[in-house]
Design a protein around this motif. Structure first.
Motif, short mmCIF file in Angstrom:
data_model
loop_
_atom_site.label_atom_id
_atom_site.label_comp_id
_atom_site.label_asym_id
_atom_site.label_seq_id
_atom_site.Cartn_x
_atom_site.Cartn_y
_atom_site.Cartn_z
N ALA A 1 38.30 37.16 35.76
CA ALA A 1 38.86 38.37 36.39
C ALA A 1 37.72 39.21 36.96
CB ALA A 1 39.61 39.19 35.34
N SER A 2 38.08 40.12 37.86
CA SER A 2 37.08 40.98 38.49
C SER A 2 36.38 41.83 37.44
CB SER A 2 37.75 41.91 39.50
OG SER A 2 38.43 41.14 40.47
N VAL B 1 37.72 38.89 42.53
CA VAL B 1 38.57 37.77 42.90
C VAL B 1 38.92 37.97 44.38
CG1 VAL B 1 39.49 37.40 40.57
CG2 VAL B 1 40.64 39.03 42.08
N GLU C 1 41.54 38.19 45.98
CA GLU C 1 42.69 39.07 46.26
C GLU C 1 42.24 40.47 46.66
OE1 GLU C 1 42.51 36.95 43.78
OE2 GLU C 1 44.31 35.67 43.99
N GLU D 1 48.05 44.44 40.11
CA GLU D 1 48.46 43.04 39.90
C GLU D 1 47.47 42.22 39.10
OE1 GLU D 1 50.88 41.23 42.26
OE2 GLU D 1 51.71 43.11 43.02
N HIS D 2 46.22 42.69 39.03
CA HIS D 2 45.17 41.86 38.42
C HIS D 2 44.33 42.71 37.47
CE1 HIS D 2 45.77 38.55 41.30
NE2 HIS D 2 46.05 39.52 42.15
#
Ligand code: UTP
Length: 287
Positions: A153-154, A209, A211, A239-240
Motif C-alpha cells: 500500500a502507499s 500505488v 491509482e 478506496e485505498h
C-alpha cells in the motif's frame, strides 16, 4: 511488487529563493560542491531504483546538462591525470536511467507527478522531492519501500513539525499501528494550527500505488490555486489504505533559506577537509 521507478519533481518556481532562482533551478543550488538534486538522485539509486523521471520545466535546463556526459571535460581531466575528479564526474553521468518530462506550467506538485503517468504505467513508484535531502545510511526511500513490501500500500514519510510550521505542511490524522507507523485517516494541506489534526507533517518522500494518478486527475486546484498532492492523497484514502512512516534520518529542506544554510554547515562539518577550519571560524564568529 518491486519499486523500480521514481519521479523527482523539479519544475517549481522556487519563489522563496528569488532572485537567484530566476535563472537557476533551486534543485541545482550547491551543497559545497554537489547540487541538491544529486543527493536526491543518489538516494533513489541507493534504494535500487533503475528508472528516474525528473519533472523539469522552463529555466531548468541546467539539471539536464548536469547529468549529461561532458566528453571535452573528461578528456581534459584524463590528460591532466586528475583521476579522482574524473571518477567523481563519471559517477554523475554514467547512470543510464534518467529521463525528463516537462511540466509546461508549474501548476503544483500534484500536477508535476501526474505528468509522469505514461512513463510509470500501472506499477507502484517512488516520489522524491527535488529540494529535500534526507540523510541516513539506510535511505528514507529504502525505508518506505520496506513498509510497502509488507503492506502492499502507499506510504508517505512523516515527521513532527514545530507549531509555527504546521501551516506549511500537509498534516496527517492517523492511528498508530506500530512504533513510528500510522494508518492515515485524513490529511489536510497547510491547516491553521487550531485545525491541525496532529503535528505530523508529510515530507519529501512517498511510495504510491498507480491509482494515485486517477486521484490526481480528479483533484481540482486547491491551496495557492495549485493541484495539491495532499488533496489527491485524500481521494486515494477513500478506496485505498495509506500509511505514514516516521522515517529515521535527518531531513534538510533546501528550498528554504535557513534550511539551505543549515544543510551546507552540517555537510561541511562532516567533511574531513573542511571541518577543522570551519569549526574555528564558527566559534570565532559566535564569540
Ligand atoms: P515546493 O512547493 O517546495 O516548490 O515543491 P516551489 O513551488 O518551487 O517553491 P516556492 O514555495 O515557490 O519557493 C516541492 C518540489 O516540487 C517541485 C519543486 O520543484 C520542488 O522540487 N514542483 C513544485 C514541481 O515540480 N512543480 C510544481 O508545479 C510545483
Amino acid at each position: 511488487m518491486e519499486i523500480r521507478k521514481a519521479v523527482i519533481p523539479a519544475a517549481g518556481l522556487g519563489t522563496r529563493f528569488l532572485p537567484v532562482t530566476k535563472s537557476m533551478p533551486k534543485e541545482m543550488l550547491p551543497i559545497i560542491d554537489k547540487p541538491v538534486i544529486q543527493y536526491v538522485v543518489e538516494e533513489a539509486i541507493d534504494a535500487g531504483i533503475d528508472d528516474i523521471i525528473i519533472i523539469s520545466g522552463r529555466g531548468k535546463r541546467a539539471i539536464e546538462d548536469y547529468f549529461d556526459a561532458a566528453p571535452e571535460l573528461e578528456m581534459r581531466l584524463s590528460y591532466q591525470h586528475k583521476e579522482e575528479t574524473l571518477s567523481r564526474l563519471k559517477k554523475i553521468t554514467d547512470f543510464p536511467g534518467i529521463h525528463y518530462i516537462r511540466q509546461k506550467e508549474p501548476r503544483g506538485l500534484g500536477d508535476a507527478i501526474l505528468r509522469a503517468e505514461k512513463h510509470i504505467g500501472n506499477e507502484p513508484f517512488a516520489v522524491l522531492l527535488g529540494d529535500d535531502i534526507i540523510a541516513n545510511s539506510y535511505s528514507c526511500t529504502g525505508q518506505l519501500m520496506s513498509i510497502f513490501s509488507r503492506f502492499n500500500a502507499s506510504v508517505i514519510s512523516i515527521e513532527p513539525v514545530p507549531p509555527e510550521k504546521v501551516s506549511s505542511y500537509g498534516i496527517i490524522k492517523g492511528k498508530a499501528i506500530e512504533p513510528d507507523l500510522f494508518a492515515i485517516e485524513d490529511i489536510i494541506e497547510k491547516p491553521a494550527i487550531s485545525l491541525a489534526p496532529s503535528n505530523l507533517g508529510a515530507v519529501g518522500r512517498y511510495i504510491f500505488v498507480p491509482e494515485i494518478f486517477d486521484c490526481l486527475k480528479n483533484t481540482s486546484p486547491g491551496v495557492g490555486n495549485e493541484i495539491q498532492l495532499t488533496d489527491a492523497i485524500r481521494l486515494l484514502l477513500k478506496e485505498h489504505p495509506v500509511y505514514g512512516y516516521k522515517f529515521k534520518g535527518k531531513r534538510y529542506d533546501t528550498g528554504d533559506k535557513l534550511g539551505y544554510i543549515e544543510t551546507i554547515i552540517d555537510y561541511a562539518l562532516q567533511d574531513p577537509q573542511l571541518q577543522e577550519n570551519l569549526k574555528k571560524f564558527l566559534v570565532d564568529r559566535l564569540n
